[in-house]
Design a protein around this motif. Structure first.
Motif, PDB file in Angstrom:
ATOM      1  N   UNK A 102      25.058 123.175  23.057  1.00 39.51           N
ATOM      2  CA  UNK A 102      26.193 122.421  22.481  1.00 39.51           C
ATOM      3  C   UNK A 102      27.743 122.581  23.204  1.00 39.51           C
ATOM      4  N   UNK A 103      28.569 123.005  23.756  1.00 41.76           N
ATOM      5  CA  UNK A 103      29.883 123.830  24.180  1.00 41.76           C
ATOM      6  C   UNK A 103      30.512 123.911  22.617  1.00 41.76           C
ATOM      7  N   UNK A 104      31.470 124.591  22.572  1.00 43.32           N
ATOM      8  CA  UNK A 104      31.709 125.301  21.828  1.00 43.32           C
ATOM      9  C   UNK A 104      33.035 124.397  21.065  1.00 43.32           C
ATOM     10  N   UNK A 105      33.036 123.407  21.738  1.00 41.57           N
ATOM     11  CA  UNK A 105      34.117 122.001  21.142  1.00 41.57           C
ATOM     12  C   UNK A 105      33.056 121.499  20.146  1.00 41.57           C
ATOM     13  N   UNK A 106      31.823 121.542  21.336  1.00 42.47           N
ATOM     14  CA  UNK A 106      30.847 120.509  19.900  1.00 42.47           C
ATOM     15  C   UNK A 106      29.909 121.235  18.859  1.00 42.47           C
ATOM     16  N   UNK A 107      29.699 122.712  18.960  1.00 41.91           N
ATOM     17  CA  UNK A 107      29.744 123.216  17.895  1.00 41.91           C
ATOM     18  C   UNK A 107      30.472 123.013  16.500  1.00 41.91           C
ATOM     19  N   UNK A 108      32.041 122.978  17.170  1.00 38.69           N
ATOM     20  CA  UNK A 108      32.503 122.853  16.000  1.00 38.69           C
ATOM     21  C   UNK A 108      33.001 122.057  15.399  1.00 38.69           C
ATOM     22  N   UNK A 109      32.743 120.928  16.007  1.00 40.79           N
ATOM     23  CA  UNK A 109      32.738 119.295  15.131  1.00 40.79           C
ATOM     24  C   UNK A 109      31.448 119.287  14.500  1.00 40.79           C
ATOM     25  N   UNK A 110      30.614 119.800  14.867  1.00 35.34           N
ATOM     26  CA  UNK A 110      29.163 120.135  14.233  1.00 35.34           C
ATOM     27  C   UNK A 110      29.322 120.483  12.506  1.00 35.34           C
ATOM     28  N   UNK A 111      30.221 121.788  12.643  1.00 32.63           N
ATOM     29  CA  UNK A 111      30.616 122.090  11.737  1.00 32.63           C
ATOM     30  C   UNK A 111      30.519 121.648  10.680  1.00 32.63           C
ATOM     31  N   UNK A 112      32.173 121.413  11.944  1.00 33.29           N
ATOM     32  CA  UNK A 112      33.489 120.713  10.359  1.00 33.29           C
ATOM     33  C   UNK A 112      33.089 119.430   9.561  1.00 33.29           C
ATOM     34  N   UNK A 113      31.998 118.316  10.676  1.00 36.97           N
ATOM     35  CA  UNK A 113      31.535 116.968  10.502  1.00 36.97           C
ATOM     36  C   UNK A 113      30.598 116.859   9.019  1.00 36.97           C
ATOM     37  N   UNK A 114      29.208 117.974   9.326  1.00 34.21           N
ATOM     38  CA  UNK A 114      28.421 117.851   8.378  1.00 34.21           C
ATOM     39  C   UNK A 114      28.662 119.194   7.299  1.00 34.21           C
ATOM     40  N   UNK A 115      29.907 119.647   7.568  1.00 34.73           N
ATOM     41  CA  UNK A 115      30.080 120.516   6.165  1.00 34.73           C
ATOM     42  C   UNK A 115      29.067 121.447   6.355  1.00 34.73           C
ATOM     43  N   UNK A 116      28.658 122.494   7.340  1.00 36.27           N
ATOM     44  CA  UNK A 116      27.637 123.466   7.662  1.00 36.27           C
ATOM     45  C   UNK A 116      28.578 124.758   6.972  1.00 36.27           C
ATOM     46  N   UNK A 117      27.592 125.705   6.163  1.00 36.61           N
ATOM     47  CA  UNK A 117      28.123 126.321   5.544  1.00 36.61           C
ATOM     48  C   UNK A 117      27.206 128.008   6.426  1.00 36.61           C
ATOM     49  N   UNK A 118      26.546 127.426   7.796  1.00 31.01           N
ATOM     50  CA  UNK A 118      25.780 128.370   8.877  1.00 31.01           C
ATOM     51  C   UNK A 118      26.459 129.012   9.544  1.00 31.01           C
ATOM     52  N   UNK A 119      26.422 129.910  10.752  1.00 34.16           N
ATOM     53  CA  UNK A 119      26.823 130.166  12.020  1.00 34.16           C
ATOM     54  C   UNK A 119      25.960 128.925  13.047  1.00 34.16           C
TER      55      UNK A 119
END
Length: 209
Positions: A102-119
């Motif tokens: 995934x692009x940087x933008x897409x991993x940002x979206x995944x982190x936010x949408x899934x409320x991930x606390x890991x990197x």
């Protein structure tokens, strides 16, 4: 005995000598094995910073998992399961890090949408998955379908036949110590089958200090 040991070492080195390339199919990958050291290939962080993998892991015990992308429903389920056990992994001294194309933008979206606390890390050009021996060429129908339906923007790469294909990683989980040595790995070419979080925790508990 020395000759046998030498042959074994040669075999192990040869087995992964071509890992920094792309396999023709998911069944032909040659993943990094237990007892081998992780490569220091450059990845991109969620802030867009390009760093060597070892610099990102910072000498910490790590559960490093490769997933296909935030567009993959099986990957989304896995990410949620890992989120649910991250606290337990932290208690055992591990950090949790995910890698995809995934692009940087897409991993940002995944982190936010899934409320991930890991990197999450971006391996947009599949360099890290190649270095781990996990990268493979998707078939032409899969490439066409994913690009059209999912509108993926990943760069295509040419296979041995000169055909431009999408490159994906076989989903995998690696347990790595602070020195970058692999102690446990789970690699399954069937992307629908992922390592159960309970088994991951058990493996983490058994890893020597």
């Amino acid at each position: 005995m020395k000759k046998i040991i030498s042959v074994f070492i040669y075999f192990m080195l040869s087995y992964h000598a071509n890992a920094a390339s792309v396999a023709e199919t998911q069944d032909m990958v040659t993943p990094l094995l237990n007892g081998q050291s992780i490569p220091n290939t450059t990845v991109t962080t969620i802030t867009g910073e390009e760093l060597g993998l070892k610099q990102v892991l910072a000498g910490k015990k790590t559960i490093l998992f490769f997933y296909r992308g935030g567009w993959c429903p099986f990957c989304n389920v896995q990410m949620g399961q890992l989120q649910s056990v991250e606290g337990d992994l932290k208690k055992l001294g591990f950090q949790l890090v995910g890698v995809s194309t995934d692009s940087v933008k897409d991993i940002q979206i995944s982190t936010t949408d899934k409320k991930l606390s890991y990197q999450l890390l971006s391996d947009y050009n599949s360099k890290l998955s190649q270095a781990f021996g996990l990268a493979f060429f998707a078939s032409q129908p899969v490439t066409d379908r994913y690009l059209a339906k999912l509108k993926l923007t990943n760069p295509l790469q040419k296979n041995k036949a000169g055909e431009e294909r999408l490159v994906l990683p076989v989903p995998a989980v690696y347990m790595i110590d602070g020195d970058g040595l692999v102690h446990f790995q789970y690699v399954n070419p069937n992307y629908k089958v992922r390592l159960a979080p309970e088994l991951l925790l058990k493996a983490a508990e058994l890893m020597p200090e």
